[in-house]
Design a protein around this motif. Structure first.
Motif, PDB file in Angstrom:
ATOM      1  N   THR A 108      52.545  56.240 -28.321  1.00 22.52           N
ATOM      2  CA  THR A 108      51.246  55.097 -27.626  1.00 22.52           C
ATOM      3  C   THR A 108      50.321  55.089 -26.261  1.00 22.52           C
ATOM      4  OG1 THR A 108      50.912  52.132 -27.578  1.00 22.52           O
ATOM      5  CG2 THR A 108      52.984  53.300 -26.379  1.00 22.52           C
ATOM      6  N   SER A 110      49.658  52.877 -25.260  1.00 20.65           N
ATOM      7  CA  SER A 110      49.206  50.954 -25.149  1.00 20.65           C
ATOM      8  C   SER A 110      50.279  50.221 -25.761  1.00 20.65           C
ATOM      9  CB  SER A 110      48.076  50.316 -26.246  1.00 20.65           C
ATOM     10  OG  SER A 110      48.714  48.861 -25.590  1.00 20.65           O
ATOM     11  N   GLU A 112      51.953  47.799 -24.358  1.00 18.71           N
ATOM     12  CA  GLU A 112      52.124  46.811 -24.821  1.00 18.71           C
ATOM     13  C   GLU A 112      51.766  46.131 -26.505  1.00 18.71           C
ATOM     14  OE1 GLU A 112      50.398  48.177 -22.468  1.00 18.71           O
ATOM     15  OE2 GLU A 112      51.695  47.883 -20.236  1.00 18.71           O
ATOM     16  N   SER A 113      50.476  46.611 -26.517  1.00 19.14           N
ATOM     17  CA  SER A 113      50.107  46.210 -27.933  1.00 19.14           C
ATOM     18  C   SER A 113      50.799  47.096 -28.534  1.00 19.14           C
ATOM     19  CB  SER A 113      48.540  47.945 -28.356  1.00 19.14           C
ATOM     20  OG  SER A 113      48.107  47.196 -27.204  1.00 19.14           O
ATOM     21  N   SER A 114      51.585  48.524 -28.605  1.00 18.44           N
ATOM     22  CA  SER A 114      52.569  48.327 -29.786  1.00 18.44           C
ATOM     23  C   SER A 114      54.145  47.247 -29.667  1.00 18.44           C
ATOM     24  CB  SER A 114      52.478  50.348 -29.594  1.00 18.44           C
ATOM     25  OG  SER A 114      51.748  51.065 -29.647  1.00 18.44           O
ATOM     26  N   ASP A 116      53.823  44.650 -29.118  1.00 17.69           N
ATOM     27  CA  ASP A 116      53.069  43.308 -29.501  1.00 17.69           C
ATOM     28  C   ASP A 116      53.112  42.922 -31.321  1.00 17.69           C
ATOM     29  OD1 ASP A 116      53.354  42.350 -27.310  1.00 17.69           O
ATOM     30  OD2 ASP A 116      50.880  41.728 -26.807  1.00 17.69           O
ATOM     31  N   ALA A 117      52.456  44.548 -31.520  1.00 21.26           N
ATOM     32  CA  ALA A 117      52.182  44.510 -32.771  1.00 21.26           C
ATOM     33  C   ALA A 117      53.858  45.182 -33.343  1.00 21.26           C
ATOM     34  CB  ALA A 117      51.258  45.866 -33.342  1.00 21.26           C
ATOM     35  N   THR A 173      49.517  47.921 -39.199  1.00 23.05           N
ATOM     36  CA  THR A 173      48.791  47.206 -38.438  1.00 23.05           C
ATOM     37  C   THR A 173      50.231  47.735 -36.796  1.00 23.05           C
ATOM     38  OG1 THR A 173      48.483  45.492 -39.218  1.00 23.05           O
ATOM     39  CG2 THR A 173      48.229  44.935 -36.643  1.00 23.05           C
ATOM     40  N   THR A 177      48.298  51.116 -33.328  1.00 20.87           N
ATOM     41  CA  THR A 177      48.463  50.445 -31.827  1.00 20.87           C
ATOM     42  C   THR A 177      49.468  52.377 -31.489  1.00 20.87           C
ATOM     43  OG1 THR A 177      51.176  50.183 -32.097  1.00 20.87           O
ATOM     44  CG2 THR A 177      48.691  48.815 -32.693  1.00 20.87           C
TER      45      THR A 177
END
Length: 196
Positions: A108, A110, A112-114, A116-117, A173, A177
């Protein structure tokens, strides 16, 4: 049952030291067999051992084999409980079981985004899936990859999550990410504990 064994020293430090090498070898042997989950000295003297899920007969043989028991170096006091909640990555049975570990590695840009998802997908699984035993989400130290380490009761229970559309939507989703992801299911082949 999981057993907590509290060892109280009955002899001088010199006598304890005399039998320490044999005791440490006994600890390592049983750790490598998956019978000891945690062990170590107590701040106030003595030691504590937390075992895997052992029946009463195996527990008694286990304790009787410790050189500290054989030479009356320590007393052994046990208490037992049934483990209802287990942190992912900890195996509480010394024998092979149908249980599996999911190791899902994703690259990834990101983390943090990964995370979170992926958390949203795993949280859904945690509240709906039979056989899910917990998950640990890890981020690489250089921040370009994440891992989902999850424990499942068996492979069939894991495969059923792919029949759940809500999970699939959340997992897709998560996939958006990442720059790539791949998972495999694993079973323990061998345990190797520290030898120091």
């Amino acid at each position: 049952m999981i057993h907590i064994i509290n060892l109280t020293y009955l002899v001088s430090p010199e006598e304890i030291k005399e039998h320490m090498v044999a005791h440490k070898a006994w600890v390592r042997t049983h750790s490598d067999l998956g019978r000891i989950l945690l062990s170590g000295p107590n701040d106030n003297g003595g030691a504590t051992i937390i075992t895997a899920d052992l029946d009463e007969e195996t527990l008694n043989e286990f304790i009787e084999g410790d050189p500290w028991k054989v030479h009356n170096i320590a007393s052994f006091e046990t208490s037992s409980f049934t483990a209802k909640n287990v942190s992912p990555g900890i195996v509480t049975t010394p024998e092979a079981t149908p249980g599996v570990f999911l190791v899902n590695v994703a690259t990834t840009e990101s983390p943090e985004s990964s995370i979170d998802a992926l958390s949203k997908a795993v949280e859904h699984v945690s509240s709906t899936a039979t056989g899910f035993q917990g998950s640990r989400l890890l981020t690489s130290t250089d921040g370009d990859a994440i891992i989902n380490l999850a424990a499942w009761s068996d492979e069939d229970a894991f495969n059923k999550i792919f029949e759940d559309q809500e999970f699939l939507d959340r997992y897709n989703t998560f996939g958006e990410t990442t720059t790539g992801a791949k998972y495999r299911l694993y079973r323990t082949s061998r345990v190797i504990s520290p030898s120091k």
